[in-house]
Scaffold this motif. Structure first.
Motif, PDB file in Angstrom:
ATOM      1  N   SER A   1       0.829  -1.212   0.000  1.00 22.43           N
ATOM      2  CA  SER A   1       0.000   0.000   0.000  1.00 22.43           C
ATOM      3  C   SER A   1       0.860   1.257   0.000  1.00 22.43           C
ATOM      4  O   SER A   1       0.584   2.224  -0.723  1.00 22.43           O
ATOM      5  CB  SER A   1      -0.925  -0.002   1.218  1.00 22.43           C
ATOM      6  OG  SER A   1      -1.831  -1.079   1.170  1.00 22.43           O
TER       7      SER A   1
ATOM      8  N   ARG B   1      -7.032   3.322   5.185  1.00 21.27           N
ATOM      9  CA  ARG B   1      -8.298   2.788   4.689  1.00 21.27           C
ATOM     10  C   ARG B   1      -8.110   1.389   4.098  1.00 21.27           C
ATOM     11  O   ARG B   1      -8.889   0.477   4.371  1.00 21.27           O
ATOM     12  CB  ARG B   1      -8.882   3.748   3.639  1.00 21.27           C
ATOM     13  CG  ARG B   1     -10.157   3.239   2.957  1.00 21.27           C
ATOM     14  CD  ARG B   1     -11.322   3.210   3.922  1.00 21.27           C
ATOM     15  NE  ARG B   1     -11.633   4.535   4.429  1.00 21.27           N
ATOM     16  CZ  ARG B   1     -12.465   5.399   3.808  1.00 21.27           C
ATOM     17  NH1 ARG B   1     -13.038   5.062   2.676  1.00 21.27           N
ATOM     18  NH2 ARG B   1     -12.714   6.576   4.342  1.00 21.27           N
ATOM     19  N   LEU B   2      -7.059   1.211   3.303  1.00 16.24           N
ATOM     20  CA  LEU B   2      -6.805  -0.096   2.702  1.00 16.24           C
ATOM     21  C   LEU B   2      -6.455  -1.135   3.772  1.00 16.24           C
ATOM     22  O   LEU B   2      -6.902  -2.285   3.719  1.00 16.24           O
ATOM     23  CB  LEU B   2      -5.663   0.006   1.687  1.00 16.24           C
ATOM     24  CG  LEU B   2      -5.982   0.741   0.384  1.00 16.24           C
ATOM     25  CD1 LEU B   2      -4.711   0.955  -0.436  1.00 16.24           C
ATOM     26  CD2 LEU B   2      -7.015  -0.038  -0.433  1.00 16.24           C
TER      27      LEU B   2
ATOM     28  N   TYR C   1      -7.356  -1.093   6.916  1.00 17.05           N
ATOM     29  CA  TYR C   1      -8.568  -1.378   7.682  1.00 17.05           C
ATOM     30  C   TYR C   1      -9.490  -2.325   6.918  1.00 17.05           C
ATOM     31  O   TYR C   1     -10.036  -3.282   7.483  1.00 17.05           O
ATOM     32  CB  TYR C   1      -9.302  -0.067   7.980  1.00 17.05           C
ATOM     33  CG  TYR C   1     -10.587  -0.247   8.765  1.00 17.05           C
ATOM     34  CD1 TYR C   1     -10.577  -0.248  10.152  1.00 17.05           C
ATOM     35  CD2 TYR C   1     -11.804  -0.421   8.107  1.00 17.05           C
ATOM     36  CE1 TYR C   1     -11.748  -0.413  10.880  1.00 17.05           C
ATOM     37  CE2 TYR C   1     -12.977  -0.600   8.818  1.00 17.05           C
ATOM     38  CZ  TYR C   1     -12.947  -0.598  10.199  1.00 17.05           C
ATOM     39  OH  TYR C   1     -14.109  -0.780  10.913  1.00 17.05           O
ATOM     40  N   ASP C   2      -9.671  -2.069   5.619  1.00 25.11           N
ATOM     41  CA  ASP C   2     -10.587  -2.882   4.813  1.00 25.11           C
ATOM     42  C   ASP C   2     -10.068  -4.296   4.580  1.00 25.11           C
ATOM     43  O   ASP C   2     -10.863  -5.219   4.383  1.00 25.11           O
ATOM     44  CB  ASP C   2     -10.836  -2.209   3.454  1.00 25.11           C
ATOM     45  CG  ASP C   2     -11.655  -0.929   3.584  1.00 25.11           C
ATOM     46  OD1 ASP C   2     -12.309  -0.747   4.636  1.00 25.11           O
ATOM     47  OD2 ASP C   2     -11.640  -0.111   2.645  1.00 25.11           O
ATOM     48  N   ASN C   3      -8.759  -4.480   4.588  1.00 25.68           N
ATOM     49  CA  ASN C   3      -8.172  -5.777   4.207  1.00 25.68           C
ATOM     50  C   ASN C   3      -7.715  -6.620   5.382  1.00 25.68           C
ATOM     51  O   ASN C   3      -7.112  -7.675   5.184  1.00 25.68           O
ATOM     52  CB  ASN C   3      -6.985  -5.553   3.262  1.00 25.68           C
ATOM     53  CG  ASN C   3      -7.413  -4.954   1.939  1.00 25.68           C
ATOM     54  OD1 ASN C   3      -8.512  -5.202   1.461  1.00 25.68           O
ATOM     55  ND2 ASN C   3      -6.547  -4.140   1.352  1.00 25.68           N
TER      56      ASN C   3
ATOM     57  N   ASP D   1     -10.461  -7.356  12.733  1.00 25.81           N
ATOM     58  CA  ASP D   1     -10.697  -6.323  13.753  1.00 25.81           C
ATOM     59  C   ASP D   1      -9.503  -6.123  14.675  1.00 25.81           C
ATOM     60  O   ASP D   1      -9.317  -5.033  15.219  1.00 25.81           O
ATOM     61  CB  ASP D   1     -11.924  -6.697  14.595  1.00 25.81           C
ATOM     62  CG  ASP D   1     -13.205  -6.661  13.772  1.00 25.81           C
ATOM     63  OD1 ASP D   1     -13.204  -6.005  12.717  1.00 25.81           O
ATOM     64  OD2 ASP D   1     -14.202  -7.290  14.192  1.00 25.81           O
TER      65      ASP D   1
ATOM     66  N   ARG E   1     -11.785   3.132  10.380  1.00 28.42           N
ATOM     67  CA  ARG E   1     -11.884   3.362   8.931  1.00 28.42           C
ATOM     68  C   ARG E   1     -11.774   4.858   8.624  1.00 28.42           C
ATOM     69  O   ARG E   1     -11.103   5.269   7.686  1.00 28.42           O
ATOM     70  CB  ARG E   1     -13.202   2.797   8.407  1.00 28.42           C
ATOM     71  CG  ARG E   1     -13.221   2.618   6.892  1.00 28.42           C
ATOM     72  CD  ARG E   1     -14.414   1.795   6.455  1.00 28.42           C
ATOM     73  NE  ARG E   1     -14.266   1.359   5.076  1.00 28.42           N
ATOM     74  CZ  ARG E   1     -14.635   2.060   4.026  1.00 28.42           C
ATOM     75  NH1 ARG E   1     -15.194   3.249   4.214  1.00 28.42           N
ATOM     76  NH2 ARG E   1     -14.460   1.610   2.806  1.00 28.42           N
TER      77      ARG E   1
END
Length: 463
Positions: free
Chosen positions: A246, A267-268, A270-272, A275, A326
């Protein structure tokens, strides 16, 4: 007799993990003999047993324990006094049975060594194969075997071989993963006329979550990144690769909008990830022409900026850890650098590393070392650190990076344990052993252990 319950002997040496009941096993079976030296030679040389212990008791009597190559029980050889009741117990059948997977083979082997068998191998009414032999004092023992025992042992050997092969493959795959991860670290160092720097990462395990990088941000601009992903081992290494991809794929944003770059990376990440995944990160942008440092500290320990006069300023965290939220934001701060300054960025693997007494290295020891040894060149620090790292008695994960200014010095990052750091510092040990030995010697602090380590060493020759 040859039932599954009977075969429980095969697992007697396996430690029960539970503690519902106290541990219990047969330790010794006493065999009275007339001459300990004769008996010891018989059991060791003719039967091939192992000598477990030989000592003299407080009463003055000798105590010898021997045991066959397998199993958990020992034979205690005792030489009683002729007038004692125990002396009359020498000789006769002891009701001790030795188990083997091949009675015929053991009968042949022991007979050739001079062992006296009173019965040849036979098949008794209760099944299996049985033979009886005597020691030099006429103490008789049984030798027995069953097909089920042989089959059980063969299955256990096969399982053990499969386990070893699985471990070998796992080790091979981890070595390949280590080599692949090593290629994720910078292979090319951007050049600046006034900057000398070096970096290395040594994981506590084959792979891990430590990460450092050098970014070319344009003419007379150089960026460095050090981070540490939560967790350890392969899981952390995979997340580290995700974070590295990233950052590198969007590094062009760092020239004008480093905050935008980091927001996108967060963001990347967090999304990938799950938790519980997060990363500590320190991003710095050094402008050679302006002699200026801009930085974002995402959840790292405070950087230590040791001024030329010995005063220490702390570069505290400016933003949350990456990957926890996020919707995330960060803010850059600017730090002017003056000749003689030394900046050290580090993680808790340095300050929380402890020695065998549990004493932590601590921030003060690090500051004292920085103040006392700021003039060592980067590569010399790196080489010295690697030499001491071979002592490797450390447990945490440490990343270290260093930068120094020739008139002005900058330290990059030291990271360890679960979080990484950077530190251009004169005592930047590239390996934990070096830190434990050199920092203790140079800074007169207690010896401490740590873990895997990443080092970036920087020298800024002119401002």
């Amino acid at each position: 007799m040859a039932s599954d319950a009977f075969l429980s002997w095969a697992n007697r040496t396996v430690l029960r993990p539970g503690r519902e009941e106290p541990y219990l096993s047969i330790q010794d079976i006493v065999v009275f003999v007339r001459d300990l030296e004769v008996s010891k030679r018989f059991y060791l040389q003719q039967l091939g047993f192992e000598l477990i212990t030989e000592q003299r008791l407080p009463t003055g009597e000798r105590w010898i324990e021997v045991a066959p190559p397998d199993g958990s029980a020992n034979l205690a050889l005792v030489e009683p006094k002729p007038e004692s009741p125990e002396y009359k117990l020498i000789g006769g059948y002891r009701w001790v049975l030795f188990m083997t997977e091949d009675v015929d083979a053991k009968y042949k082997e022991w007979s050739e060594r001079g062992v006296r068998f009173t019965t040849a191998p036979e098949t008794p009414g209760w099944g299996g194969t049985y033979a009886r032999f005597e020691d030099p004092d006429g103490n008789a023992f049984g030798l027995e075997g069953f097909d089920e025992v042989r089959q059980s042992l063969e299955l256990r050997r096969q399982a053990h071989a499969q386990k070893l092969e699985s471990e070998r493959r796992t080790a091979q795959e981890l070595e390949i993963a280590r080599q692949v991860q090593a290629r994720l670290f910078p292979q090319i160092q951007p050049e600046l006329k006034t900057v000398e720097y070096a970096g290395i990462c040594v994981q506590a395990r084959q792979v891990g979550g430590d990460y450092f990088d050098f970014l070319n941000l344009g003419p007379q601009r150089l960026g460095w990144i050090i981070g540490d992903v939560s967790g350890k081992g392969i899981a952390a290494a995979l997340l580290m690769a995700n974070l590295q991809a990233s950052l590198r794929s969007q590094s062009a944003l760092a020239f004008d909008e480093p905050e935008t770059l980091l927001r996108s990376v967060n963001r990347l990440f967090y999304d990938n990830t799950g938790d519980s995944a997060y990363a500590s990160l320190f991003f710095a942008d050094y402008d050679e022409a302006a002699g200026r440092l801009r930085y974002v500290n995402c959840g790292h320990l405070s950087g230590l900026l040791v001024r030329g006069d010995g005063k220490v300023d702390r570069l505290e965290s400016t933003s949350p850890l990456l990957g926890l939220f996020r919707d995330w934001n960060c803010s850059m701060r600017e730090q002017p650098l003056s000749p003689g300054d030394l900046l050290a960025l580090y993680t808790d693997g340095i300050t929380e590393a402890s020695n065998e007494r549990g004493d932590e290295f601590g921030e003060q020891c690090l500051i004292e070392s920085l103040q006392q040894h700021r003039d060592l060149p980067c590569q010399a620090l790196l080489t010295a650190s690697l030499m001491v790292f071979s002592d490797s008695v450390f447990r945490n994960n440490t990343t270290t990076s260093r930068r120094s200014l020739r008139s002005s010095r900058l330290v990059a990052d030291v990271s360890s344990g679960g979080l990484n750091g950077l530190w251009p510092l004169s005592v930047a040990p590239a390996a934990i052993g070096a830190r434990r030995r050199n920092l203790a010697r140079l800074g007169e602090c207690p010896q401490h252990g740590s873990g895997p380590e990443t080092l970036e060493l920087w020298d800024f020759n002119r401002l």
